[in-house]
Design a protein around this motif. Structure first.
Motif, PDB file in Angstrom:
ATOM      1  N   SER A  65     -27.617 -55.293  43.360  1.00  0.00           N
ATOM      2  CA  SER A  65     -29.019 -55.088  42.963  1.00  0.00           C
ATOM      3  C   SER A  65     -29.793 -54.599  44.174  1.00  0.00           C
ATOM      4  CB  SER A  65     -29.626 -56.388  42.446  1.00  0.00           C
ATOM      5  OG  SER A  65     -28.947 -56.830  41.282  1.00  0.00           O
ATOM      6  N   LEU A  78     -29.483 -41.865  40.855  1.00  0.00           N
ATOM      7  CA  LEU A  78     -29.775 -43.081  40.099  1.00  0.00           C
ATOM      8  C   LEU A  78     -29.990 -42.778  38.623  1.00  0.00           C
ATOM      9  CD1 LEU A  78     -32.163 -44.778  42.674  1.00  0.00           C
ATOM     10  CD2 LEU A  78     -29.798 -45.423  42.165  1.00  0.00           C
ATOM     11  N   ALA A 100     -27.004 -46.432  37.150  1.00  0.00           N
ATOM     12  CA  ALA A 100     -27.914 -47.532  37.453  1.00  0.00           C
ATOM     13  C   ALA A 100     -28.833 -47.834  36.270  1.00  0.00           C
ATOM     14  CB  ALA A 100     -28.746 -47.203  38.683  1.00  0.00           C
ATOM     15  N   CYS A 160     -32.609 -49.211  35.920  1.00  0.00           N
ATOM     16  CA  CYS A 160     -33.764 -49.405  36.806  1.00  0.00           C
ATOM     17  C   CYS A 160     -35.040 -49.721  36.026  1.00  0.00           C
ATOM     18  CB  CYS A 160     -34.000 -48.161  37.666  1.00  0.00           C
ATOM     19  SG  CYS A 160     -32.612 -47.687  38.714  1.00  0.00           S
ATOM     20  N   SER A 166     -39.486 -50.158  37.066  1.00  0.00           N
ATOM     21  CA  SER A 166     -40.475 -49.951  38.119  1.00  0.00           C
ATOM     22  C   SER A 166     -41.742 -50.727  37.848  1.00  0.00           C
ATOM     23  CB  SER A 166     -40.807 -48.455  38.255  1.00  0.00           C
ATOM     24  OG  SER A 166     -39.668 -47.704  38.569  1.00  0.00           O
ATOM     25  N   THR A 211     -39.222 -50.156  42.782  1.00  0.00           N
ATOM     26  CA  THR A 211     -38.223 -49.889  41.750  1.00  0.00           C
ATOM     27  C   THR A 211     -37.048 -50.808  41.968  1.00  0.00           C
ATOM     28  OG1 THR A 211     -38.867 -47.563  41.544  1.00  0.00           O
ATOM     29  CG2 THR A 211     -36.677 -48.158  40.767  1.00  0.00           C
ATOM     30  N   ASN A 212     -36.664 -51.532  40.928  1.00  0.00           N
ATOM     31  CA  ASN A 212     -35.524 -52.442  40.999  1.00  0.00           C
ATOM     32  C   ASN A 212     -34.387 -51.883  40.163  1.00  0.00           C
ATOM     33  OD1 ASN A 212     -36.728 -54.908  42.437  1.00  0.00           O
ATOM     34  ND2 ASN A 212     -38.209 -54.530  40.804  1.00  0.00           N
ATOM     35  N   CYS A 213     -33.189 -51.804  40.770  1.00  0.00           N
ATOM     36  CA  CYS A 213     -32.045 -51.226  40.073  1.00  0.00           C
ATOM     37  C   CYS A 213     -30.825 -52.133  40.174  1.00  0.00           C
ATOM     38  CB  CYS A 213     -31.680 -49.860  40.661  1.00  0.00           C
ATOM     39  SG  CYS A 213     -32.941 -48.578  40.474  1.00  0.00           S
TER      40      CYS A 213
END
Length: 381
Positions: free
Chosen positions: A35, A101, A106, A108, A110, A115-117
């Protein structure tokens, strides 16, 4: 000579404009299932790839809007490779390309500028840092300061980022060795010296034992007590190249261990025109450039098993390549050997890992390479 002097003068005048420029270079990959937290790169920063671009200019600019800065990585294995990525993220010197990405690599979300992936496949990662334009230019002509190996101790009072990562890697290796050596003496004498990530993985453990048996079987042909174990167990384009001693322990040969390595676009196997990377045990010939063919600075290979005896006649090599793309049946490792011309590198000049190997460990030939591929995995089941 006069055009060179004029060109050099004009080039060096441009150095001032690059004083605060960040170079972007491949460093590895953010591992699958990890992550990551991402944010926009710092505004006003100029990013370049240190490649000679011929008629289009000396250096290539990278659009900062095409990059994310990696601020945090979690869910990774405790390895020196991932420790390096963590160190770069903490020092704000790690980026990824937004184009890498996609939905196939991924998941993701935001919010609040972050941004979290969660990664569903390995994603290429790039190191950023200050760029010495003058040394880069002089290196084009064989002059200037050459990059030092990360295993070279720092002599300054300040610890450079690369030295800090190397020290962390060395500390990790030392602590792992102390842990392994402190374990019960009833443990298998080979296994206790394996790298911890291999020792704790049943499949890789089996693969390394295969490699050690092949090393013993071919001792009359192999003249190096160190060997290469390529983990292609998942069958992907990218594998991990481990450089190990004859007892299965880590060898201190180059500044990264393991390295990324690419296989052929045809997968694994043999046959002329198959574009397949060979399975099992093979051996390097002495490094002797230039050679003929389309890749003039590769290391020739010989097959050590009945199924891969044809690889020399097929022209299967170990050569420089972008480690995120397949070769044409060869083994590709990050290095300047033909990488820019034949590889499809997205950003920057790869680290000179293969360049270090060809001038040292692989120079004299006689090194065994064991490709642990899906067909070899089957014998472990």
């Amino acid at each position: 000579m006069r055009p060179f002097i004029v060109g050099a003068f004009i080039f060096l005048l441009q150095a001032v404009s690059y004083a605060s420029t960040e170079a972007v270079m491949p460093i590895g990959a953010l591992p699958k299932n990890s992550s990551v937290k991402l944010q926009a790169v710092k505004e006003g920063t100029r990013f370049i790839t240190p490649q000679y671009e011929g008629n289009s200019g000396f250096l290539k600019d990278v659009d900062q809007n095409s990059l994310y800065q990696v601020t945090d990585i979690s869910g990774t294995e405790d390895t020196s490779d991932n420790a390096d990525l963590q160190a770069l993220a903490k020092s704000s010197n790690l980026v990824v390309q937004k184009s890498d990405l996609g939905t196939n690599s991924a998941t993701c979300s935001s919010g609040d500028g972050t941004t979290n992936c969660t990664l569903t496949s390995d994603v290429p990662a790039y190191k950023t840092g200050s760029f010495n334009l003058i040394d880069w230019f002089l290196n084009l002509f064989g002059l200037g300061s050459k990059p030092k190996s990360l295993v070279t101790p720092s002599t300054g009072t300040e610890v450079a980022e690369a030295d800090a990562m190397a020290a962390a890697m060395t500390e990790k290796i030392d602590s792992t060795n102390r842990l392994l050596n402190s374990r019960s003496t009833t443990a298998n004498c080979d296994e206790k010296k394996f790298p911890e990530v291999i020792q704790n993985n049943k499949t890789l453990n089996c693969g390394l034992k295969q490699a050690l048996e092949a090393l013993k079987k071919n001792k009359d042909k192999v003249n190096q007590d160190k060997f290469i174990f390529n983990d292609f167990s998942d069958g992907g384009v990218m594998g991990k190249m481990w450089i190990l001693n004859a007892d299965g322990s880590l060898a201190n040969v180059v500044d990264k261990n393991p390295l990324w390595v690419s296989r052929g676009e045809g997968g694994f196997g043999n046959g002329r025109g198959s574009l397949k990377t060979p399975n099992g045990a093979i051996m390097t010939k002495a490094y002797s450039p230039p050679r003929g063919g389309n890749i003039r600075d590769g290391i020739e290979l010989l097959g050590l098993e009945p199924e891969n005896k044809d690889i020399h006649s097929r022209g299967v090599l170990l050569h420089g390549w972008d480690p995120y793309t397949p070769t044409q049946g060869c083994l590709g490792v990050a290095g300047s050997l033909d990488t820019v011309r034949h590889g499809r590198s997205k950003l920057g000049t790869p680290p000179p890992y293969l360049d270090q190997l060809k001038q040292g460990f692989l120079k004299e030939g006689g090194t065994m390479i064991y490709n642990f591929t899906p067909s070899k995995v089957k014998s472990c089941q």
